[in-house]
Design a protein around this motif. Structure first.
Motif, PDB file in Angstrom:
ATOM      1  N   GLY A  39       0.884  -1.282   0.139  1.00  0.00           N
ATOM      2  CA  GLY A  39       0.103   0.142  -0.062  1.00  0.00           C
ATOM      3  C   GLY A  39       0.813   1.388  -0.360  1.00  0.00           C
ATOM      4  N   THR A  40       2.006   1.283   0.849  1.00  0.00           N
ATOM      5  CA  THR A  40       2.807   2.061   0.765  1.00  0.00           C
ATOM      6  C   THR A  40       3.150   2.408  -0.609  1.00  0.00           C
ATOM      7  OG1 THR A  40       3.313   2.201   3.340  1.00  0.00           O
ATOM      8  CG2 THR A  40       5.123   3.652   1.817  1.00  0.00           C
ATOM      9  N   ILE A  41       4.178   1.563  -1.095  1.00  0.00           N
ATOM     10  CA  ILE A  41       4.494   1.612  -2.887  1.00  0.00           C
ATOM     11  C   ILE A  41       3.216   2.478  -3.191  1.00  0.00           C
ATOM     12  CG2 ILE A  41       5.111   0.079  -4.671  1.00  0.00           C
ATOM     13  CD1 ILE A  41       6.808  -1.642  -2.749  1.00  0.00           C
ATOM     14  N   ILE A  42       1.765   2.090  -3.168  1.00  0.00           N
ATOM     15  CA  ILE A  42       1.092   2.238  -4.344  1.00  0.00           C
ATOM     16  C   ILE A  42       1.001   3.166  -4.134  1.00  0.00           C
ATOM     17  CG2 ILE A  42      -1.280   1.897  -4.760  1.00  0.00           C
ATOM     18  CD1 ILE A  42      -1.052  -0.856  -3.983  1.00  0.00           C
ATOM     19  N   SER A  43       0.731   4.287  -2.685  1.00  0.00           N
ATOM     20  CA  SER A  43       0.400   5.237  -3.008  1.00  0.00           C
ATOM     21  C   SER A  43       1.735   6.431  -2.879  1.00  0.00           C
ATOM     22  CB  SER A  43       0.539   5.533  -0.730  1.00  0.00           C
ATOM     23  OG  SER A  43       0.690   5.319  -0.015  1.00  0.00           O
ATOM     24  N   HIS A  44       3.248   5.836  -3.134  1.00  0.00           N
ATOM     25  CA  HIS A  44       4.001   6.798  -3.058  1.00  0.00           C
ATOM     26  C   HIS A  44       4.053   6.793  -4.813  1.00  0.00           C
ATOM     27  CE1 HIS A  44       4.730   6.892   0.229  1.00  0.00           C
ATOM     28  NE2 HIS A  44       5.621   7.910   0.575  1.00  0.00           N
ATOM     29  N   VAL A  45       3.808   5.763  -5.116  1.00  0.00           N
ATOM     30  CA  VAL A  45       4.097   5.957  -7.600  1.00  0.00           C
ATOM     31  C   VAL A  45       2.571   6.445  -7.457  1.00  0.00           C
ATOM     32  CG1 VAL A  45       3.292   5.011  -8.779  1.00  0.00           C
ATOM     33  CG2 VAL A  45       4.750   3.429  -6.411  1.00  0.00           C
ATOM     34  N   GLU A  46       0.916   6.753  -6.855  1.00  0.00           N
ATOM     35  CA  GLU A  46       0.404   8.142  -7.401  1.00  0.00           C
ATOM     36  C   GLU A  46       0.808   9.012  -7.012  1.00  0.00           C
ATOM     37  OE1 GLU A  46      -3.589   6.462  -5.345  1.00  0.00           O
ATOM     38  OE2 GLU A  46      -3.194   4.634  -6.884  1.00  0.00           O
ATOM     39  N   LYS A  47       1.425   9.548  -6.511  1.00  0.00           N
ATOM     40  CA  LYS A  47       2.408  10.903  -5.995  1.00  0.00           C
ATOM     41  C   LYS A  47       3.630  10.877  -7.472  1.00  0.00           C
ATOM     42  CE  LYS A  47       1.126  10.639  -1.089  1.00  0.00           C
ATOM     43  NZ  LYS A  47       0.724   9.740  -0.712  1.00  0.00           N
ATOM     44  N   GLY A  48       3.943  10.427  -8.061  1.00  0.00           N
ATOM     45  CA  GLY A  48       4.761  10.770  -9.367  1.00  0.00           C
ATOM     46  C   GLY A  48       6.190   9.973  -8.929  1.00  0.00           C
ATOM     47  N   VAL A  82       1.851   4.593   8.079  1.00  0.00           N
ATOM     48  CA  VAL A  82       1.873   5.198   6.066  1.00  0.00           C
ATOM     49  C   VAL A  82       0.687   5.217   6.493  1.00  0.00           C
ATOM     50  CG1 VAL A  82       2.784   5.558   4.292  1.00  0.00           C
ATOM     51  CG2 VAL A  82       4.173   5.075   5.953  1.00  0.00           C
ATOM     52  N   ASP A  83      -0.238   6.044   6.220  1.00  0.00           N
ATOM     53  CA  ASP A  83      -1.827   5.921   5.261  1.00  0.00           C
ATOM     54  C   ASP A  83      -2.244   5.849   4.276  1.00  0.00           C
ATOM     55  OD1 ASP A  83      -4.359   6.578   5.083  1.00  0.00           O
ATOM     56  OD2 ASP A  83      -4.597   8.398   4.963  1.00  0.00           O
ATOM     57  N   ILE A  84      -2.019   4.259   3.894  1.00  0.00           N
ATOM     58  CA  ILE A  84      -3.233   3.338   2.944  1.00  0.00           C
ATOM     59  C   ILE A  84      -4.091   3.350   2.574  1.00  0.00           C
ATOM     60  CG2 ILE A  84      -0.250   2.798   2.956  1.00  0.00           C
ATOM     61  CD1 ILE A  84      -1.972  -0.279   3.421  1.00  0.00           C
ATOM     62  N   SER A  85      -5.287   4.048   3.417  1.00  0.00           N
ATOM     63  CA  SER A  85      -6.506   4.133   3.332  1.00  0.00           C
ATOM     64  C   SER A  85      -6.652   4.632   1.393  1.00  0.00           C
ATOM     65  CB  SER A  85      -7.131   5.230   3.707  1.00  0.00           C
ATOM     66  OG  SER A  85      -6.753   5.554   5.029  1.00  0.00           O
ATOM     67  N   ALA A  99      -5.071   3.451  -1.135  1.00  0.00           N
ATOM     68  CA  ALA A  99      -4.471   2.411  -1.658  1.00  0.00           C
ATOM     69  C   ALA A  99      -4.752   0.387  -1.209  1.00  0.00           C
ATOM     70  CB  ALA A  99      -2.913   2.649  -1.664  1.00  0.00           C
ATOM     71  N   ILE A 100      -5.616   1.105  -0.196  1.00  0.00           N
ATOM     72  CA  ILE A 100      -5.864  -0.741   0.569  1.00  0.00           C
ATOM     73  C   ILE A 100      -6.477  -1.713  -0.218  1.00  0.00           C
ATOM     74  CG2 ILE A 100      -7.869  -0.107   1.517  1.00  0.00           C
ATOM     75  CD1 ILE A 100      -5.713  -2.654   3.226  1.00  0.00           C
ATOM     76  N   ASP A 101      -7.280  -1.421  -0.450  1.00  0.00           N
ATOM     77  CA  ASP A 101      -7.948  -2.509  -2.542  1.00  0.00           C
ATOM     78  C   ASP A 101      -7.356  -2.697  -3.703  1.00  0.00           C
ATOM     79  OD1 ASP A 101      -9.842  -2.036  -0.888  1.00  0.00           O
ATOM     80  OD2 ASP A 101     -10.847  -0.472  -2.363  1.00  0.00           O
ATOM     81  N   GLN A 102      -6.292  -1.764  -4.201  1.00  0.00           N
ATOM     82  CA  GLN A 102      -4.987  -2.524  -5.002  1.00  0.00           C
ATOM     83  C   GLN A 102      -4.492  -2.995  -4.262  1.00  0.00           C
ATOM     84  OE1 GLN A 102      -3.702   0.898  -7.573  1.00  0.00           O
ATOM     85  NE2 GLN A 102      -2.922  -0.083  -8.322  1.00  0.00           N
ATOM     86  N   LYS A 103      -3.091  -3.033  -3.168  1.00  0.00           N
ATOM     87  CA  LYS A 103      -2.888  -3.727  -2.309  1.00  0.00           C
ATOM     88  C   LYS A 103      -3.208  -5.081  -2.178  1.00  0.00           C
ATOM     89  CE  LYS A 103      -0.701  -4.535   1.707  1.00  0.00           C
ATOM     90  NZ  LYS A 103      -0.224  -4.300   3.287  1.00  0.00           N
ATOM     91  N   MET A 104      -4.148  -5.006  -2.628  1.00  0.00           N
ATOM     92  CA  MET A 104      -4.956  -6.747  -1.657  1.00  0.00           C
ATOM     93  C   MET A 104      -5.385  -7.534  -3.196  1.00  0.00           C
ATOM     94  SD  MET A 104      -5.111  -7.238   1.584  1.00  0.00           S
ATOM     95  CE  MET A 104      -5.713  -9.142   1.331  1.00  0.00           C
ATOM     96  N   GLU A 105      -5.500  -6.865  -4.038  1.00  0.00           N
ATOM     97  CA  GLU A 105      -4.850  -7.310  -5.644  1.00  0.00           C
ATOM     98  C   GLU A 105      -3.706  -7.841  -5.975  1.00  0.00           C
ATOM     99  OE1 GLU A 105      -7.853  -7.827  -7.391  1.00  0.00           O
ATOM    100  OE2 GLU A 105      -8.597  -7.940  -5.999  1.00  0.00           O
ATOM    101  N   ALA A 106      -2.997  -6.900  -5.454  1.00  0.00           N
ATOM    102  CA  ALA A 106      -1.309  -7.179  -5.654  1.00  0.00           C
ATOM    103  C   ALA A 106      -1.036  -8.786  -5.102  1.00  0.00           C
ATOM    104  CB  ALA A 106      -0.227  -6.211  -5.053  1.00  0.00           C
ATOM    105  N   VAL A 107      -1.590  -8.767  -4.226  1.00  0.00           N
ATOM    106  CA  VAL A 107      -1.484  -9.668  -2.708  1.00  0.00           C
ATOM    107  C   VAL A 107      -1.866 -11.164  -3.770  1.00  0.00           C
ATOM    108  CG1 VAL A 107      -1.685 -10.750  -1.175  1.00  0.00           C
ATOM    109  CG2 VAL A 107      -0.837  -8.503  -0.828  1.00  0.00           C
TER     110      VAL A 107
END
Length: 238
Positions: A21-30, A163-166, A168-176
């Motif tokens: 989730g932390t990775i997804i949220s930071h990728v979305e920030k650029g 780290v707030d991943i609110s 990104a949680i759904d996308q994180k679980m899809e990656a898992v």
């Protein structure tokens, strides 16, 4: 390619489970983020080395990674040797990340603690000019990331940072869930393992909710810091 964040995992899926989730949220920030898996996970009870490779590639797309590499160290048997440290140093110098994520320093799987020690030692030595490494025939420049964060795995350690991943949680679980041979699904075949149970998947969500509650958000991931961290602006804190 220079990366902002580089995450190391002893096995493919370590990073997704613990800080996806932390990775997804930071990728979305650029930010540019990559993963380096130390082993191919060939000792896993379920699936094969080949299925794990395809699952890792699928998960990488869901995470939005800029790169994903595998060092091919021996699953279950790699040690903190000079040769293995040099492989990690080459990657650090190649991508020059500002921040590194690494395995938990203590966990039920012995590979995780060893991976943490391997990456920690390599980070320090990567900044030493007298250690020479070569990439594509050229000497690599020394590089030491600014910050190392250890993600939390099976053992519930007390985080130093949340780290707030609110979002990104759904996308994180899809990656898992991209690791179809490893984790719970109603039609999955193979022997039951610690991570293949329905309870394990429910624990992941429950933990992110617990960590989120501690900082007053829906979901969060936790990290342990080997050194103190500080901010210039108190309003950067939640």
């Amino acid at each position: 390619m220079k990366l902002d964040i580089l995450a190391f995992g002893a096995h493919p899926d370590d990073v997704e489970l613990s800080c996806g989730g932390t990775i997804i949220s930071h990728v979305e920030k650029g930010y540019k983020v990559g993963i380096v898996d130390l082993t191919k996970g060939e000792m896993a009870t379920r699936g094969t080395e080949e299925t794990r490779k395809h699952e890792a590639a699928a998960a990488a797309k869901l995470l939005g990674l800029s790169i994903r590499e595998n060092l091919g160290l021996r699953d279950g048997w790699f040690e903190v040797t000079e040769a293995n440290q040099l492989e990690v140093i080459k990657v650090l110098r190649k991508y020059q990340p500002e921040i590194v994520f690494a395995n938990a320093t203590y966990d039920r799987h012995p590979d995780h603690g060893r991976a943490a020690r391997l990456v920690t030692e390599a980070i320090f030595k990567s900044g030493l000019r007298m250690i020479r490494t070569i990439e594509n025939g050229d000497d690599q420049d020394p590089w030491r990331p600014k910050k190392l964060l250890h993600y939390i795995q099976s053992v519930s350690l007390t985080p130093d940072l949340y780290v707030d991943i609110s979002d990104a949680i759904d996308q994180k679980m899809e990656a898992v869930k991209a690791y179809k041979t490893q984790f719970y699904s109603e039609d999955a075949d193979g022997p039951q393992t610690y991570i293949s149970s329905k309870n394990f998947m429910e624990m992941l969500t429950a933990r992110s909710r617990e960590y989120g509650q501690r900082i007053n958000v829906s979901h969060a991931e936790g990290f342990c810091l080997p050194q103190p961290a500080g901010v210039k602006d108190l309003f950067e804190l939640l």
